[in-house]
Enzyme design. Structure first.
Site, mmCIF file in Angstrom:
data_model
loop_
_atom_site.group_PDB
_atom_site.id
_atom_site.type_symbol
_atom_site.label_atom_id
_atom_site.label_comp_id
_atom_site.label_asym_id
_atom_site.label_seq_id
_atom_site.Cartn_x
_atom_site.Cartn_y
_atom_site.Cartn_z
ATOM 1 N N ASP A 146 -36.181 -8.513 -8.052
ATOM 2 C CA ASP A 146 -36.476 -8.527 -6.615
ATOM 3 C C ASP A 146 -37.951 -8.837 -6.386
ATOM 4 O O ASP A 146 -38.822 -8.076 -6.810
ATOM 5 C CB ASP A 146 -36.128 -7.157 -6.023
ATOM 6 C CG ASP A 146 -36.107 -7.153 -4.505
ATOM 7 O OD1 ASP A 146 -36.808 -7.982 -3.902
ATOM 8 O OD2 ASP A 146 -35.405 -6.313 -3.934
ATOM 9 N N HIS A 198 -33.155 -9.699 -4.315
ATOM 10 C CA HIS A 198 -33.152 -8.819 -3.146
ATOM 11 C C HIS A 198 -31.772 -8.739 -2.490
ATOM 12 O O HIS A 198 -31.557 -7.939 -1.596
ATOM 13 C CB HIS A 198 -34.182 -9.324 -2.125
ATOM 14 C CG HIS A 198 -34.580 -8.306 -1.102
ATOM 15 N ND1 HIS A 198 -35.263 -7.139 -1.417
ATOM 16 C CD2 HIS A 198 -34.382 -8.254 0.246
ATOM 17 C CE1 HIS A 198 -35.476 -6.435 -0.316
ATOM 18 N NE2 HIS A 198 -34.948 -7.085 0.702
ATOM 19 N N SER A 225 -32.716 -3.039 2.648
ATOM 20 C CA SER A 225 -34.009 -3.666 2.883
ATOM 21 C C SER A 225 -34.771 -2.933 3.992
ATOM 22 O O SER A 225 -35.110 -1.767 3.842
ATOM 23 C CB SER A 225 -33.805 -5.159 3.190
ATOM 24 O OG SER A 225 -35.013 -5.872 3.197
#
Length: 228
Positions: free
Chosen positions: A176, A207, A126
């Site tokens: 996501d 995610h 991320s």
């Protein structure tokens, strides 16, 4: 008796500026293991810290050097590696500044701990994946490549750097809501046009990081290491 792997944990008052964990390879157990000199730079997501990806790093490469810094930026008390203006909207000026800062830290750490930048792979999730992508584009000399879990385009480069010696794995979630399919394809295109040896893998996930991410990344990493 095998020597114990002696971990080092330093705060940001050290000469290397980042709170971090450093876990060396076990040289005694690795006498005949050609992976012994490789290093993984572990870069956590928003709200994480220097502990978050250590277990992932060990799963990916049991005998690699592990370097895991904590992001310096706080967002509502949660550590990040750079500021954002809103969800998915990056503060590009701060991103580029923090990228240079992190790259400088990695260079200092390689000299202090004695690992090889030419055999160092970033593993980012991320926010950590986004700054790892930024490092590849802005400071490619500090990394041999990167594993990017749920990455977005950090910024659109003014020119395409020469990434012909770099290996990059993108592992993205089909569902996501943050790092979208369009973002992943745009990042793939930037890396491809820069000459990187780029692989894009899709996970049937959101995610979140999944076991399949780890399996695919480990296979990819083993292949990269066997060629180096």
């Amino acid at each position: 008796m095998p020597k114990e792997r002696k971990e080092v944990k330093l705060n940001d008052n050290s000469s290397m500026d980042f709170i971090h964990r450093f876990i060396p390879a076990d040289a005694t157990a690795l006498k005949d293991n050609k992976n012994k000199s490789h290093a993984l730079l572990l870069l956590h997501g928003t709200g994480g810290n220097e502990d978050d990806l250590v277990s992932v790093g060990k799963m990916l490469c049991e005998n690699c050097v592990l370097l895991s810094p904590r992001g310096k930026v706080l967002e509502n008390g949660m550590p990040r590696f750079f500021r954002r203006l809103a969800e998915g909207v990056f503060d590009i000026k701060d991103l580029k500044h923090r990228t240079q800062e992190l790259a400088d830290f990695v260079e200092k750490a390689s000299q202090f701990y004695g690992f090889d930048l030419n055999k160092t792979i970033a593993v980012g999730f991320s926010n950590g994946a986004n700054i790892a992508a930024s490092m590849i584009l802005l400071r490619p000399e500090v990394l041999a490549g990167a594993i990017l879990f749920r990455a977005m385009v950090p910024f659109k480069p003014d020119y395409y750097p020469d990434l012909s010696t770099k290996h990059v794995l993108l592992s993205e979630g089909l569902h996501d809501p943050i790092a979208s399919e369009q973002e992943a394809k745009m990042l793939f295109d930037i890396m491809k046009k820069s000459g990187a040896k780029i692989t894009l893998k899709w996970q049937n996930s959101s995610h979140n990081l999944t076991q399949e991410d780890i399996v695919i990344a480990k296979e990819w990493l083993t292949s990269i290491f066997s060629d180096s």
